[in-house]
Design a protein around this motif. Structure first.
Motif, short mmCIF file in Angstrom:
data_model
loop_
_atom_site.label_atom_id
_atom_site.label_comp_id
_atom_site.label_asym_id
_atom_site.label_seq_id
_atom_site.Cartn_x
_atom_site.Cartn_y
_atom_site.Cartn_z
N GLU A 101 22.11 -46.46 4.78
CA GLU A 101 22.52 -45.77 6.00
C GLU A 101 23.83 -45.01 5.81
O GLU A 101 24.25 -44.29 6.71
N MET A 153 26.73 -46.35 5.61
CA MET A 153 27.82 -47.05 6.31
C MET A 153 28.61 -47.85 5.29
O MET A 153 28.46 -49.06 5.14
N VAL A 183 20.08 -49.60 13.74
CA VAL A 183 21.40 -50.19 13.46
C VAL A 183 21.87 -51.02 14.65
O VAL A 183 22.32 -52.16 14.49
N TYR A 241 22.69 -51.14 4.85
CA TYR A 241 23.88 -50.36 5.21
C TYR A 241 24.26 -49.36 4.12
O TYR A 241 24.81 -48.30 4.42
#
Length: 475
Positions: free
Chosen positions: A335, A337, A305, A332
């Motif tokens: 992840e 996020m 990241v 993302y």
């Protein structure tokens, strides 16, 4: 005489007669001064409109004929053609004018280098017929390998493999000249672009047997071909051979290795090579930055990241690529996020960037599911539908499940209507989600009704249906 689109001179021999040239001391100061004048001329020519401009007024206003006469070698015209490379049609118009002033006893003779450059430009303009005609005209008085190479290059640029090979065979049969390493480099590029590695290696063998010395261009072309073919072992072997051989790696070589390591997912060597490149240049071309970002997106690197965010600083709006934006959304999302993912999704909507893969859409929906925000998920799917993004049944299944988990049954039923309007059939998974929701809420009648529908539609066997009912009774 081969017919060309240019007017035929009164005496073709006058085009090649150098006796009328006025010699001039070809010193460094003279070349630098001429280069500045040619740069100014090229800038004015490039400002002409795209629609078949007439370069004559600008060429004469810059006293280009005088520049040609004052140069012993065709330095000024070759320099001008190089600067006009972005506009090949314009460059051909300049060559047409150049050919006209070569006519007659007082004309300025054409050099073989000018013909070679014009043949290459014709190839860039996708006018291979003109390239062939110019070659046939020039080879009569200039039996030089450079003309063969120029025609091979024109055919290679346009993907005409057979014609390119035919010219090479003609070069080998012409007793007046012979292939050079440039000739073999063109063949290497031709086969490398087509991922014909066996053919490329046959050319390498032929060059070795001919005794021609490899250049940096040769080695980089071989390296690029192995990168294109995803042949990482041979890529590494070629690079090691360069490190220990007479032709040493340079910036272009390291950039090719950087791309190769990125595509192969070799993060450790990719980072080592990136440091080597940064020692040679202040900023790496965004093409290679994007390749590195892709590598980090697909890797399990612990600092992926942070690395991606550092590299994104080098990507300007001018270097924006839709596919990279979509890749980052998926990264993302995976992840977890969510805030960054939502920001990127909003930017994608504003830029009219569309997602066309089910995998990316599933990653987005899974991210919304994990944070438990069904309203944001519903809003995203509405926006995605309006924007023409890829929709699939599993997205609506997730939406149904989330509404069910929040005991919002009416909205769960509305999802069924949405699926029908978008022509997504109800599957066993659809009814299984409804059955699970009703079971978890203790609504036995609705759960049994769903099982009955599944039996009626043939989505489950009677045995599976009884198992579902039994499971409900036990629960």
């Amino acid at each position: 005489m081969v017919k060309t689109p240019f007017p035929t001179p009164r005496s073709l021999a006058s085009l090649f007669n150098r006796s009328g040239l006025r010699p001039h001391p070809d010193n460094h100061h003279h070349l630098a001064s001429a280069a500045n004048l040619i740069s100014a001329l090229a800038a004015d020519l490039l400002s002409l409109p795209d629609s078949t401009p007439d370069p004559t007024p600008i060429l004469e206003s810059h006293s280009f004929p005088s520049l040609l006469r004052s140069s012993r070698k065709p330095f000024v015209s070759i320099k001008l053609f190089s600067l006009l490379k972005p506009r090949p049609l314009l460059a051909l118009e300049v060559f047409k004018w150049r050919r006209e002033i070569a006519m007659g006893p007082d004309g300025i003779p054409l050099a073989s280098e000018e013909y070679a450059k014009a043949i290459t430009i014709a190839g860039r303009a996708h006018n291979v017929d003109l390239a062939g005609k110019l070659f046939s005209e020039a080879i009569v008085s200039f039996p030089e390998t450079a003309l063969y190479n120029a025609l091979m290059s024109a055919y290679m640029y346009n993907g005409m493999m057979r014609r390119c090979l035919a010219v090479f065979q003609s070069l080998r049969q012409d007793r007046r000249c012979k292939p050079t390493i440039v000739s073999y480099n063109i063949l290497l590029s031709l086969f490398g672009r087509s991922v014909l590695v066996d053919h490329m290696e046959a050319v390498i063998q032929a060059a070795n047997e001919a005794g021609v010395m490899r250049t940096l261009k040769t080695q980089n072309t071989i390296l690029a071909s192995y990168v294109t073919a995803f042949m990482w072992d041979r890529m590494e072997a070629t690079y090691r051979a360069m490190q220990h051989g007479p032709v040493k790696p340079e910036l272009r070589t390291h950039l090719l290795m950087l791309r190769g390591y990125a595509h192969s997912g070799n993060i450790e060597k990719m980072e080592e090579t990136y440091k080597v490149v940064l020692n040679q240049v202040k900023q790496v071309n965004p093409v290679f930055i994007r390749a590195m970002i892709c590598a980090y997106c697909k890797s399990k690197h612990p600092k992926r990241v942070e690395r991606i965010e550092e590299l994104l600083e080098y990507i300007t709006d001018a270097e924006y690529r839709r596919w990279l934006h979509v890749l980052l959304i998926r990264f993302y999302a995976r992840e977890g996020m969510v805030e960054v993912m939502k920001r990127l999704i909003g930017e994608a909507f504003s830029r009219k960037t569309t997602v066309t893969t089910s995998g990316t859409m599933r990653s987005i929906v899974t991210s919304y599911f994990h944070c438990g925000d069904v309203d944001q998920l519903a809003g995203f799917l509405r926006s995605a539908e309006r924007a023409g993004w890829k929709l699939c049944r599993s997205l609506f299944h997730c939406k149904m499940l989330m509404f069910g988990m929040h005991n919002r049954l009416e909205e769960m039923h509305d999802v069924l209507d949405e699926m029908e309007s978008l022509r997504f059939d109800r599957t066993k998974k659809t009814f299984s989600i409804m059955h699970k929701v009703y079971c978890n809420m203790g609504r036995r009648l609705e759960a049994n009704t769903v099982v009955g529908l599944m039996l009626k539609l043939g989505l489950v066997s009677p045995t599976d249906g009884r198992d579902l009912l039994l499971h409900r009774e036990q629960a």
